[in-house]
Write an enzyme that holds these catalytic residues in place. Sequence first.
Site, PDB file in Angstrom:
ATOM      1  N   LYS A 172      32.849  81.197  -4.915  1.00  0.00           N
ATOM      2  CA  LYS A 172      34.279  80.892  -4.945  1.00  0.00           C
ATOM      3  C   LYS A 172      35.104  81.710  -3.945  1.00  0.00           C
ATOM      4  O   LYS A 172      36.123  81.237  -3.448  1.00  0.00           O
ATOM      5  CB  LYS A 172      34.829  81.100  -6.366  1.00  0.00           C
ATOM      6  CG  LYS A 172      34.489  79.966  -7.307  1.00  0.00           C
ATOM      7  CD  LYS A 172      34.967  80.295  -8.710  1.00  0.00           C
ATOM      8  CE  LYS A 172      35.664  79.115  -9.334  1.00  0.00           C
ATOM      9  NZ  LYS A 172      36.180  79.403 -10.669  1.00  0.00           N
ATOM     10  N   ASP A 227      42.058  75.917 -10.536  1.00  0.00           N
ATOM     11  CA  ASP A 227      41.887  76.574 -11.844  1.00  0.00           C
ATOM     12  C   ASP A 227      43.239  76.827 -12.520  1.00  0.00           C
ATOM     13  O   ASP A 227      43.380  76.650 -13.730  1.00  0.00           O
ATOM     14  CB  ASP A 227      41.152  77.910 -11.681  1.00  0.00           C
ATOM     15  CG  ASP A 227      39.634  77.739 -11.692  1.00  0.00           C
ATOM     16  OD1 ASP A 227      39.151  76.694 -12.165  1.00  0.00           O
ATOM     17  OD2 ASP A 227      38.939  78.665 -11.226  1.00  0.00           O
TER      18      ASP A 227
HETATM   19  P1  NAP Z   1      34.511  87.383 -13.111  1.00  0.00           P
HETATM   20  O1  NAP Z   1      35.306  87.327 -11.862  1.00  0.00           O
HETATM   21  O2  NAP Z   1      33.097  87.821 -13.089  1.00  0.00           O
HETATM   22  O3  NAP Z   1      35.324  88.329 -14.163  1.00  0.00           O
HETATM   23  C1  NAP Z   1      34.775  88.645 -15.399  1.00  0.00           C
HETATM   24  C2  NAP Z   1      35.822  89.366 -16.253  1.00  0.00           C
HETATM   25  O4  NAP Z   1      35.225  89.669 -17.534  1.00  0.00           O
HETATM   26  C3  NAP Z   1      36.287  90.695 -15.656  1.00  0.00           C
HETATM   27  O5  NAP Z   1      37.614  90.955 -16.045  1.00  0.00           O
HETATM   28  C4  NAP Z   1      35.316  91.669 -16.331  1.00  0.00           C
HETATM   29  O6  NAP Z   1      35.789  93.000 -16.380  1.00  0.00           O
HETATM   30  C5  NAP Z   1      35.258  91.096 -17.705  1.00  0.00           C
HETATM   31  N1  NAP Z   1      34.073  91.554 -18.443  1.00  0.00           N
HETATM   32  C6  NAP Z   1      32.794  91.122 -18.260  1.00  0.00           C
HETATM   33  N2  NAP Z   1      31.963  91.804 -19.097  1.00  0.00           N
HETATM   34  C7  NAP Z   1      32.747  92.676 -19.772  1.00  0.00           C
HETATM   35  C8  NAP Z   1      32.482  93.657 -20.791  1.00  0.00           C
HETATM   36  N3  NAP Z   1      31.228  93.862 -21.250  1.00  0.00           N
HETATM   37  N4  NAP Z   1      33.519  94.368 -21.289  1.00  0.00           N
HETATM   38  C9  NAP Z   1      34.780  94.141 -20.831  1.00  0.00           C
HETATM   39  N5  NAP Z   1      35.094  93.253 -19.881  1.00  0.00           N
HETATM   40  C10 NAP Z   1      34.073  92.516 -19.364  1.00  0.00           C
HETATM   41  O7  NAP Z   1      34.479  85.946 -13.829  1.00  0.00           O
HETATM   42  P2  NAP Z   1      35.621  84.815 -13.817  1.00  0.00           P
HETATM   43  O8  NAP Z   1      35.320  83.824 -12.766  1.00  0.00           O
HETATM   44  O9  NAP Z   1      36.945  85.500 -13.820  1.00  0.00           O
HETATM   45  O10 NAP Z   1      35.359  84.085 -15.215  1.00  0.00           O
HETATM   46  C11 NAP Z   1      35.674  84.749 -16.435  1.00  0.00           C
HETATM   47  C12 NAP Z   1      35.421  83.813 -17.614  1.00  0.00           C
HETATM   48  O11 NAP Z   1      36.265  82.671 -17.519  1.00  0.00           O
HETATM   49  C13 NAP Z   1      33.978  83.252 -17.644  1.00  0.00           C
HETATM   50  O12 NAP Z   1      33.582  83.204 -18.984  1.00  0.00           O
HETATM   51  C14 NAP Z   1      34.121  81.846 -17.095  1.00  0.00           C
HETATM   52  O13 NAP Z   1      33.137  80.964 -17.594  1.00  0.00           O
HETATM   53  C15 NAP Z   1      35.498  81.481 -17.638  1.00  0.00           C
HETATM   54  N6  NAP Z   1      36.159  80.431 -16.842  1.00  0.00           N
HETATM   55  C16 NAP Z   1      36.509  79.295 -17.502  1.00  0.00           C
HETATM   56  C17 NAP Z   1      37.149  78.291 -16.797  1.00  0.00           C
HETATM   57  C18 NAP Z   1      37.528  77.046 -17.535  1.00  0.00           C
HETATM   58  O14 NAP Z   1      37.747  76.012 -16.879  1.00  0.00           O
HETATM   59  N7  NAP Z   1      37.677  77.101 -18.844  1.00  0.00           N
HETATM   60  C19 NAP Z   1      37.447  78.444 -15.422  1.00  0.00           C
HETATM   61  C20 NAP Z   1      37.082  79.639 -14.782  1.00  0.00           C
HETATM   62  C21 NAP Z   1      36.432  80.627 -15.519  1.00  0.00           C
HETATM   63  P3  NAP Z   1      35.393  94.056 -15.196  1.00  0.00           P
HETATM   64  O15 NAP Z   1      36.344  93.793 -14.077  1.00  0.00           O
HETATM   65  O16 NAP Z   1      35.565  95.366 -15.845  1.00  0.00           O
HETATM   66  O17 NAP Z   1      33.964  93.745 -14.827  1.00  0.00           O
END
Ligand code: NAP
Length: 279
Positions: free
Chosen positions: A71, A108
Amino acid sequence: MTDHPRIPLAGVLGHPVAHSRSPALHGYWLRRYGLKGHYIPIDVAPADLPHVLRTLPQMGFVGVNVTIPHKEAILQIADIITDRAALIGAANTVIFRKDGKIHADNTDGTGFMANLRQYATLWDPSAGPAAVLGAGGAARAVIAALIEAGVPEIRLANRTRPRADALRADFGAKVVVHEWNMAGLMIEDCATLVNTTSLGMTGKPPLHLNMERLSPDTLVTDLVYTPLKTQFLLEAEARGCFTVDGLGMLLHQGAPGFERWFGQRPEVDEATRQAVLSA
Ligand code: NAP
């Protein structure tokens, strides 16, 4: 020589990509509207992304979605980047233009907002602060959309504090950063509470948030949609809050790409949800 019109092709590029629900979504819409076209999952290693993107149009692809881990990298390859994709720092929807240029957009944020507008019809984003958990790529899209919708203040908490600080630097003083382990305090008097972390997703650790200060007037939503009803949403409902699950965001973020590639604005309705859930 007869000029055979090409059947438009689209797909989702990820690594891995098998888990993606996008093929089920776009496949359903293609069948529903009786359109010629195909949408397939394409597993592409990061090093191959530039080459694959330049080759796909030659094979009849009119565009693609990009998902983790491409992305952000797509912005280095695209010729045209929309303002919102540049602001968010990531794109999820790519159009291969007839002039050969690669156009990258991020849907998004609009998908997030369309989901809330569809299901939380009484929700007023300007009624009070929004509390956002997480500062990853999805959080950037959500924060951009919330600011555009008129949210007066974004209270942001992330496990890794510098990532949250970077969002404040990019999005400005409306974003107020709170400590991750004190997130239970920042949710007080909020009109909106959003989980953008991957916590609570099937196979990931649970999201622990102290909800004692959560008002029943707060709209609560989760980007995680596996399970559809997360523990986070169940706890918020037990406190009397209206909740919206994350599946609608996935469906709505896919609609603009489908329309550009296949020429039909698709409906996001209960039949679409069921088609994706049962796939
Ligand atoms: P990303 O860039 O990898 O970010 C992940 C986030 O989760 C960060 O804030 C990370 O914190 C946090 N996190 C992960 N493990 C953690 C833990 N053990 N304790 C505390 N915080 C934790 O991923 P993303 O693209 O933003 O996606 C995040 C979520 O949104 C995913 O589940 C994805 O499937 C979902 N999503 C859904 C849609 C939809 O259409 N519904 C669209 C996009 C994304 P750190 O910065 O501290 O690592």
